[in-house]
Design a protein around this motif. Structure first.
Motif, mmCIF file in Angstrom:
data_model
loop_
_atom_site.group_PDB
_atom_site.id
_atom_site.type_symbol
_atom_site.label_atom_id
_atom_site.label_comp_id
_atom_site.label_asym_id
_atom_site.label_seq_id
_atom_site.Cartn_x
_atom_site.Cartn_y
_atom_site.Cartn_z
ATOM 1 N N CYS A 147 44.755 49.887 42.444
ATOM 2 C CA CYS A 147 44.793 51.288 42.030
ATOM 3 C C CYS A 147 45.859 52.033 42.815
ATOM 4 C CB CYS A 147 43.440 51.949 42.271
ATOM 5 S SG CYS A 147 42.140 51.248 41.255
ATOM 6 N N VAL A 148 46.236 53.194 42.285
ATOM 7 C CA VAL A 148 47.238 54.040 42.930
ATOM 8 C C VAL A 148 46.755 55.486 42.884
ATOM 9 C CG1 VAL A 148 48.573 54.244 40.787
ATOM 10 C CG2 VAL A 148 49.678 54.704 42.974
ATOM 11 N N ALA A 149 47.000 56.202 43.976
ATOM 12 C CA ALA A 149 46.658 57.614 44.040
ATOM 13 C C ALA A 149 47.871 58.430 43.608
ATOM 14 C CB ALA A 149 46.243 57.998 45.455
ATOM 15 N N PHE A 184 53.355 42.719 32.035
ATOM 16 C CA PHE A 184 53.690 42.816 33.451
ATOM 17 C C PHE A 184 52.443 42.584 34.287
ATOM 18 C CE2 PHE A 184 52.974 47.056 31.689
ATOM 19 C CZ PHE A 184 51.933 47.517 32.475
ATOM 20 N N THR A 185 52.659 42.329 35.568
ATOM 21 C CA THR A 185 51.532 42.099 36.470
ATOM 22 C C THR A 185 51.246 43.356 37.279
ATOM 23 O OG1 THR A 185 52.888 41.335 38.324
ATOM 24 C CG2 THR A 185 52.189 39.663 36.712
ATOM 25 N N ALA A 186 50.040 43.429 37.806
ATOM 26 C CA ALA A 186 49.678 44.549 38.668
ATOM 27 C C ALA A 186 50.536 44.543 39.932
ATOM 28 C CB ALA A 186 48.195 44.477 39.025
ATOM 29 N N GLN A 231 47.367 50.792 34.121
ATOM 30 C CA GLN A 231 47.426 51.968 33.263
ATOM 31 C C GLN A 231 48.723 52.743 33.535
ATOM 32 O OE1 GLN A 231 44.356 54.929 33.905
ATOM 33 N NE2 GLN A 231 44.896 56.045 32.050
ATOM 34 N N VAL A 232 49.057 52.934 34.803
ATOM 35 C CA VAL A 232 50.283 53.639 35.163
ATOM 36 C C VAL A 232 51.492 52.853 34.667
ATOM 37 C CG1 VAL A 232 51.693 54.500 37.065
ATOM 38 C CG2 VAL A 232 49.208 54.728 37.153
ATOM 39 N N PRO A 269 42.357 59.244 33.963
ATOM 40 C CA PRO A 269 42.285 57.922 34.593
ATOM 41 C C PRO A 269 41.153 57.080 34.034
ATOM 42 C CG PRO A 269 41.626 59.634 36.146
ATOM 43 C CD PRO A 269 42.031 60.321 34.881
ATOM 44 N N GLU A 270 41.433 55.806 33.862
ATOM 45 C CA GLU A 270 40.404 54.851 33.455
ATOM 46 C C GLU A 270 39.586 54.498 34.698
ATOM 47 O OE1 GLU A 270 42.638 51.652 31.734
ATOM 48 O OE2 GLU A 270 43.262 52.875 30.037
#
Length: 90
Positions: free
Chosen positions: A33-35, A58-60, A45-46, A26-27
């Motif tokens: 963020c996602v767990a 794409f957007t978050a 990143q995912v 993970p960065e």
């Protein structure tokens, strides 16, 4: 589950996303963020790993919606200020 990210449809399954992220370091967690498992990843990143697209495509929010629908826990991590704000007293 069919999800649309950056105008492209993807058939995503929670276990497949977990498998794709296995072994990915993970960065630093800043922003959305996602767990996944015991790790916390930035959603961008995912999104890059699962779609194989550039993060600028794409957007978050798109990735957050897709991951939430799959059952992942998404949250925001505020960015820490680099130092005291100008004019603030210490």
């Amino acid at each position: 589950m069919r999800c649309v990210i950056a105008r492209f449809p993807f058939d995503l399954v929670k276990s497949e996303v977990e498998h794709m992220m296995k072994g990915v370091a993970p960065e630093p967690a800043v922003g959305a963020c996602v767990a996944i498992g015991r790790r916390t990843y930035p959603v961008k990143q995912v999104g890059q790993v699962i779609t194989r697209q550039d993060r600028r495509d794409f957007t978050a929010d798109e990735v957050t919606r897709a991951l939430t629908r799959l059952g992942f826990t998404c949250h925001s991590v505020p960015a820490e200020p680099a130092g005291p704000l100008p004019g603030s007293l210490l």
